[in-house]
Design a protein around this motif. Structure first.
Motif, short mmCIF file in Angstrom:
data_model
loop_
_atom_site.label_atom_id
_atom_site.label_comp_id
_atom_site.label_asym_id
_atom_site.label_seq_id
_atom_site.Cartn_x
_atom_site.Cartn_y
_atom_site.Cartn_z
N LEU A 32 71.41 34.92 38.40
CA LEU A 32 71.42 35.37 37.01
C LEU A 32 72.06 36.74 36.83
O LEU A 32 72.97 36.91 36.01
CB LEU A 32 69.99 35.39 36.47
N ASN A 33 71.61 37.74 37.58
CA ASN A 33 72.14 39.09 37.37
C ASN A 33 73.59 39.21 37.80
O ASN A 33 74.36 40.00 37.22
CB ASN A 33 71.29 40.13 38.11
N GLU A 34 73.99 38.41 38.78
CA GLU A 34 75.36 38.52 39.28
C GLU A 34 76.39 38.02 38.28
O GLU A 34 77.54 38.45 38.29
CB GLU A 34 75.49 37.77 40.61
N VAL A 35 75.96 37.11 37.41
CA VAL A 35 76.82 36.66 36.31
C VAL A 35 76.68 37.59 35.11
O VAL A 35 77.66 38.11 34.58
CB VAL A 35 76.50 35.21 35.90
N THR A 36 75.45 37.79 34.68
CA THR A 36 75.24 38.43 33.38
C THR A 36 75.48 39.93 33.35
O THR A 36 76.00 40.45 32.34
CB THR A 36 73.81 38.15 32.87
N VAL A 37 75.13 40.65 34.41
CA VAL A 37 75.32 42.10 34.38
C VAL A 37 76.82 42.46 34.30
O VAL A 37 77.23 43.22 33.41
CB VAL A 37 74.62 42.79 35.57
N PRO A 38 77.67 41.92 35.19
CA PRO A 38 79.09 42.22 35.05
C PRO A 38 79.71 41.67 33.76
O PRO A 38 80.50 42.37 33.11
CB PRO A 38 79.72 41.56 36.29
N VAL A 39 79.36 40.45 33.38
CA VAL A 39 79.95 39.85 32.18
C VAL A 39 79.58 40.64 30.94
O VAL A 39 80.43 40.90 30.08
CB VAL A 39 79.52 38.37 32.05
N ARG A 40 78.34 41.05 30.85
CA ARG A 40 77.92 41.83 29.67
C ARG A 40 78.66 43.16 29.61
O ARG A 40 79.09 43.60 28.52
CB ARG A 40 76.41 42.07 29.73
N ALA A 41 78.82 43.80 30.76
CA ALA A 41 79.54 45.08 30.79
C ALA A 41 81.01 44.89 30.40
O ALA A 41 81.57 45.73 29.67
CB ALA A 41 79.44 45.69 32.19
N LEU A 42 81.61 43.82 30.86
CA LEU A 42 83.00 43.53 30.51
C LEU A 42 83.15 43.23 29.03
O LEU A 42 84.08 43.71 28.37
CB LEU A 42 83.52 42.36 31.35
N MET A 43 82.23 42.44 28.49
CA MET A 43 82.28 42.10 27.07
C MET A 43 82.07 43.34 26.21
O MET A 43 82.69 43.48 25.15
CB MET A 43 81.24 41.02 26.77
N LYS A 44 81.21 44.24 26.67
CA LYS A 44 80.96 45.47 25.94
C LYS A 44 82.23 46.31 25.81
O LYS A 44 82.42 47.03 24.82
CB LYS A 44 79.86 46.28 26.64
N VAL A 145 84.69 40.00 43.58
CA VAL A 145 83.84 38.95 44.16
C VAL A 145 82.52 39.58 44.60
O VAL A 145 82.50 40.67 45.16
CB VAL A 145 84.55 38.25 45.33
N LEU A 146 81.41 38.89 44.34
CA LEU A 146 80.10 39.50 44.52
C LEU A 146 79.15 38.61 45.31
O LEU A 146 79.03 37.41 45.01
CB LEU A 146 79.51 39.80 43.13
N CYS A 147 78.47 39.18 46.29
CA CYS A 147 77.41 38.55 47.08
C CYS A 147 77.95 37.35 47.87
O CYS A 147 78.65 37.53 48.84
CB CYS A 147 76.25 38.17 46.17
N HIS A 148 77.64 36.10 47.48
CA HIS A 148 78.25 34.94 48.12
C HIS A 148 79.63 34.63 47.52
O HIS A 148 80.36 33.79 48.05
CB HIS A 148 77.36 33.71 48.00
N ASP A 249 75.76 44.54 41.77
CA ASP A 249 76.35 44.04 40.52
C ASP A 249 76.97 45.13 39.67
O ASP A 249 78.14 45.02 39.24
CB ASP A 249 75.31 43.23 39.72
N GLU A 250 76.23 46.22 39.43
CA GLU A 250 76.75 47.28 38.57
C GLU A 250 77.92 48.02 39.23
O GLU A 250 78.88 48.39 38.55
CB GLU A 250 75.63 48.26 38.21
N ALA A 251 77.84 48.21 40.52
CA ALA A 251 78.91 48.92 41.23
C ALA A 251 80.21 48.11 41.22
O ALA A 251 81.31 48.68 41.11
CB ALA A 251 78.48 49.23 42.66
N VAL A 252 80.09 46.80 41.34
CA VAL A 252 81.28 45.94 41.33
C VAL A 252 81.98 46.01 39.98
O VAL A 252 83.20 46.18 39.90
CB VAL A 252 80.92 44.48 41.68
N VAL A 253 81.21 45.87 38.89
CA VAL A 253 81.86 45.87 37.57
C VAL A 253 82.42 47.25 37.23
O VAL A 253 83.44 47.36 36.53
CB VAL A 253 80.90 45.34 36.49
N LYS A 254 81.80 48.30 37.74
CA LYS A 254 82.34 49.64 37.51
C LYS A 254 83.72 49.78 38.15
O LYS A 254 84.66 50.30 37.53
CB LYS A 254 81.38 50.69 38.08
#
Length: 268
Positions: A32-44, A145-148, A249-254
């Motif tokens: 859940l967090n691996e999809v939503t945290v980066p996607v939400r930050a990108l959409m923002k 790319v994140l985690c798995h 998650d947050e570090a990747v999207v940053k």
């Protein structure tokens, strides 16, 4: 209304992860967090997200990820991100990767592959995923790319299915021989570690994976490094941005947003 750009998110279509001794982990999917945290930050930041997977089916969430642990222990934050996820119509009804390819990959500014065990089922040797990743490599567009999720990089191998089959059979030498010509050979990268996987095997999947993700990328020729379990860790090498585990998650999207911004500046 103009968007900041378009991001392609590759999600697994898988439902069952093959394990040793003939077992199957039926709960495999996305975290859940691996999809939503980066996607939400990108959409923002104004980016439009296109979700795609191999078959176009609704992707499955791993219920083990719907816990507050991955949201700073904050139950309200977990609930908020679950509601955000439920509002992502594109995630519920993704397009097929082959259809995205047919429409053209030039429209996308970056590709993002989150984890959960799902990518270990199908994205690691999906031919269409390989086409996508080779495009972003050849055009030097950000690939996060994140985690798995980093296991999907194997799909860009010239003989990805033969490589994966050799790994699953325990034929390390055979797999290494089939890795010739990998576009990510020598890249610095990280992925879910053997230590982390071994901790989760009895707790989450009730079995042992056919091979460990970090070993797979190393065998293919990646310059793989990991930190002790459950610490945020990200690496960037050329167009490739990789994160080790759910807490990255947050570090990747940053890093991804920074790479997108730098690319825009160069193009201006």
């Amino acid at each position: 209304m103009a968007t900041a750009g378009k991001i392609l998110a590759l999600i697994s279509s898988g439902r069952g992860l093959p394990l040793k001794d003939g077992k199957i982990y039926t709960g495999a999917g996305y975290y859940l967090n691996e999809v939503t945290v980066p996607v939400r930050a990108l959409m923002k930041e104004g980016y439009e997200i296109t979700f795609a997977n191999p078959t176009g089916n609704t992707p499955q969430v791993d219920v083990h990820s719907e816990v507050a642990d991955f949201f700073g222990g904050d139950a309200a934050k977990l609930e908020d991100y679950m509601l955000f996820r439920d509002g992502l119509l594109g995630l519920r009804d993704p397009v097929r990767i082959k259809d995205v390819i047919a429409l053209g990959l030039d429209q996308f500014d970056a590709v993002f592959v989150p984890g959960g065990h799902g990518p270990m089922i199908d994205l690691l040797d999906d031919p269409d995923a390989g086409i996508v990743l080779r495009h972003f490599h050849e055009t030097s567009k950000p690939t996060a790319v994140l985690c798995h999720g980093p296991i999907s990089l194997l799909s860009a191998l010239p003989n990805s299915r033969e490589f994966v089959a050799a790994l699953a059979a325990g034929d390390e030498a055979g797999a290494h021989a089939k890795a010739a010509g990998w576009i990510y050979a020598g890249y610095k990268m990280t992925i879910f570690s053997t230590a982390e996987e071994q901790q989760r095997e009895p707790l989450e999947i009730d079995g042992k994976v056919l091979f460990y993700p970090d070993f797979a990328l190393s065998t293919a020729g990646g310059d793989v490094s990991v930190l002790p379990p459950w610490k945020s860790y990200v690496l960037q090498d050329r167009e490739l941005i990789s994160g080790q585990n759910p807490f990255s998650d947050e570090a990747v999207v940053k890093l991804l947003l920074s790479a997108l911004g730098a690319r825009k500046k160069r193009a201006a």
